[in-house]
Design an enzyme around this catalytic site. Sequence first.
Site, mmCIF file in Angstrom:
data_model
loop_
_atom_site.group_PDB
_atom_site.id
_atom_site.type_symbol
_atom_site.label_atom_id
_atom_site.label_comp_id
_atom_site.label_asym_id
_atom_site.label_seq_id
_atom_site.Cartn_x
_atom_site.Cartn_y
_atom_site.Cartn_z
ATOM 1 N N LYS A 26 0.828 -1.204 0.000
ATOM 2 C CA LYS A 26 0.000 0.000 0.000
ATOM 3 C C LYS A 26 0.868 1.262 0.000
ATOM 4 O O LYS A 26 0.664 2.171 -0.814
ATOM 5 C CB LYS A 26 -0.943 0.008 1.205
ATOM 6 C CG LYS A 26 -1.869 1.229 1.221
ATOM 7 C CD LYS A 26 -2.623 1.372 2.525
ATOM 8 C CE LYS A 26 -3.703 0.352 2.674
ATOM 9 N NZ LYS A 26 -4.573 0.622 3.851
ATOM 10 N N GLU A 62 10.274 -5.549 3.897
ATOM 11 C CA GLU A 62 10.444 -6.887 3.345
ATOM 12 C C GLU A 62 10.048 -6.930 1.863
ATOM 13 O O GLU A 62 10.735 -7.521 1.035
ATOM 14 C CB GLU A 62 9.610 -7.901 4.136
ATOM 15 C CG GLU A 62 9.997 -8.042 5.594
ATOM 16 C CD GLU A 62 9.218 -7.109 6.512
ATOM 17 O OE1 GLU A 62 9.155 -7.393 7.709
ATOM 18 O OE2 GLU A 62 8.662 -6.093 6.012
ATOM 19 N N ARG A 103 -5.282 -6.851 5.727
ATOM 20 C CA ARG A 103 -5.862 -8.182 5.937
ATOM 21 C C ARG A 103 -7.296 -8.271 5.416
ATOM 22 O O ARG A 103 -7.904 -9.340 5.459
ATOM 23 C CB ARG A 103 -5.794 -8.551 7.419
ATOM 24 C CG ARG A 103 -6.466 -7.551 8.352
ATOM 25 C CD ARG A 103 -6.086 -7.837 9.801
ATOM 26 N NE ARG A 103 -6.618 -6.873 10.740
ATOM 27 C CZ ARG A 103 -6.053 -5.699 11.009
ATOM 28 N NH1 ARG A 103 -4.949 -5.335 10.389
ATOM 29 N NH2 ARG A 103 -6.578 -4.872 11.896
ATOM 30 N N HIS A 114 -3.856 -37.224 12.291
ATOM 31 C CA HIS A 114 -2.679 -38.023 12.615
ATOM 32 C C HIS A 114 -1.550 -37.158 13.179
ATOM 33 O O HIS A 114 -0.396 -37.562 13.175
ATOM 34 C CB HIS A 114 -2.210 -38.776 11.369
ATOM 35 C CG HIS A 114 -3.238 -39.735 10.856
ATOM 36 N ND1 HIS A 114 -3.296 -41.055 11.267
ATOM 37 C CD2 HIS A 114 -4.283 -39.556 9.999
ATOM 38 C CE1 HIS A 114 -4.314 -41.650 10.658
ATOM 39 N NE2 HIS A 114 -4.929 -40.768 9.892
#
Length: 528
Positions: A193, A199, A255, A371
């Site tokens: 944005k 990063e 998000r 499992h």
Amino acid sequence: MRHHQEIGERHLRQWFADDPLRGERYAAEAAGLYLDYAKQRIDDVTLQLLQDLAKACGLHERIEAMFSGERVNVTEQRAALHVALRAQRGDRFLVDGCDVVPAIHTMLDRMATFCEQVRGGTWLGYSGKRIRNVVNIGIGGSDLGPMMAFEALHDYRLSSIEFRFVANVDGADFCGAVDGLDPAETLFVVCSKTFATVETLSNARAARAWCVAALGSEPAVARHFVAVSSNAERVRAFGIDPANTFSLWDWVGGRYSMDSAIGLSTMLAIGSQHFHDLLGGFHAMDQHFRGTPFEQNLPMLIGLLSVWNNNFLGCTTQAVLPYAACLKRFPAYLQQLSMESNGKHVNLDGVPVDYNTSPIVWGEPGSNGQHSVYQLLHQGTQLIPCDFIGFSRTSSPLGDQHDLLMASLFAQSEALAFGRTPAALQAEGTATALIAHRSCAGNRPSNTLLAEQLDPRTLGALVALYEHSVFVQGVIWNIDSFDQWGVELGKVLATRTAAEIASDSEPQLRHDSSTNTLIRRYRHLRSS
């Protein structure tokens, strides 16, 4: 609290025995999703009290405030109008008096035109080759949403283009993503944005260097990079043509952005028509949430049941267990949605809260989880509510495998609810010494969400369901579900620390003794 004490540890076995129609009564349906919440530890009084709590907290008023474009993100003084992203043409959603729907559909039309050019082979790379690889570069909501949707909608993807995703600043992530790709046939979608996320820009610079080194020209960047950003100046400075920038708005949180231009890689993968089907599922759930009474309102029910489990039953975690291999990234997506939204320690007035807010969300696809983690669910010392998600039809029919998958889902929710008693084990002839080890207490609450099939419309409805349920929880806890100030502290410290690590001379460190020692040791090992 009095009601919680009254029903105490009453067992689901008893509730079902007393009410043969419980499984039919505690169910609701909307936008293609069927919710069975009969295995929650509640009764009619619980539901009425939760409804009363919602009214006392002004839930309906807060819903209207959000849909009306009011600045419900109070700490940043912004609207949180992600519902406008999936509005239909002709709908009206106002932000500061301006209808944003026309601009949204203009952007969707631009995205569709670009995607059809890439998918159809008319958008060519710098050397004249068609695009056969798309790499999405982002982090957080700019990565988790597109990646989750890409995996979930496997059956709708264009097979002639390879799609990969880069988020981690660890160089291994980028190197793995471009391994085997031809730069002349690769398009990078850089999603940020602000176009300042450390990063993302670090990976974008690595991508540019990789591309320019292979193609031998800086101007090649314009044919191999597009941006999704609200900062045109930084995009231009990076070398991306502003004409190839797709805009975001400050009233869309990361998000909550997978259905905005952040979904460009999703549209590239599934095509514009399927992307609009995805938006249609979002919109259907939005309308349901806004206009349906509590008793049949899926987001309200799931949100308030989460409050019940968290604040009254003391459940600090929440398991999300999709019985669909293509939803393997869905729990990770919900982790950010829930924990970044509601992981807050003060209320809207800045006063510390004295109750739990967001549960820790985690999950594993079924039947793999049976499992690995289900042992803890059945016999662990912690009470962990579960959301099971299943589909009646599969696009990958292999004999009776899908029936076996769904049988496992139904069996697990039943086993969690009713358990296995010592008396039943004794009647089966189980050795006395093993009865304690093999018994399962049951009374473990769960929801089951069932849909016809995993298609774009259903995925949109499913994501919107959880978006709104997270909002419901935030309203009850009286917190701001749309800011994320806790993320900022680590970013600030990392910027300072990165400069110290990069220093040519021995830096003067002003951290605590542990951090100082770690930095010195890292610098020593790196240099040696």
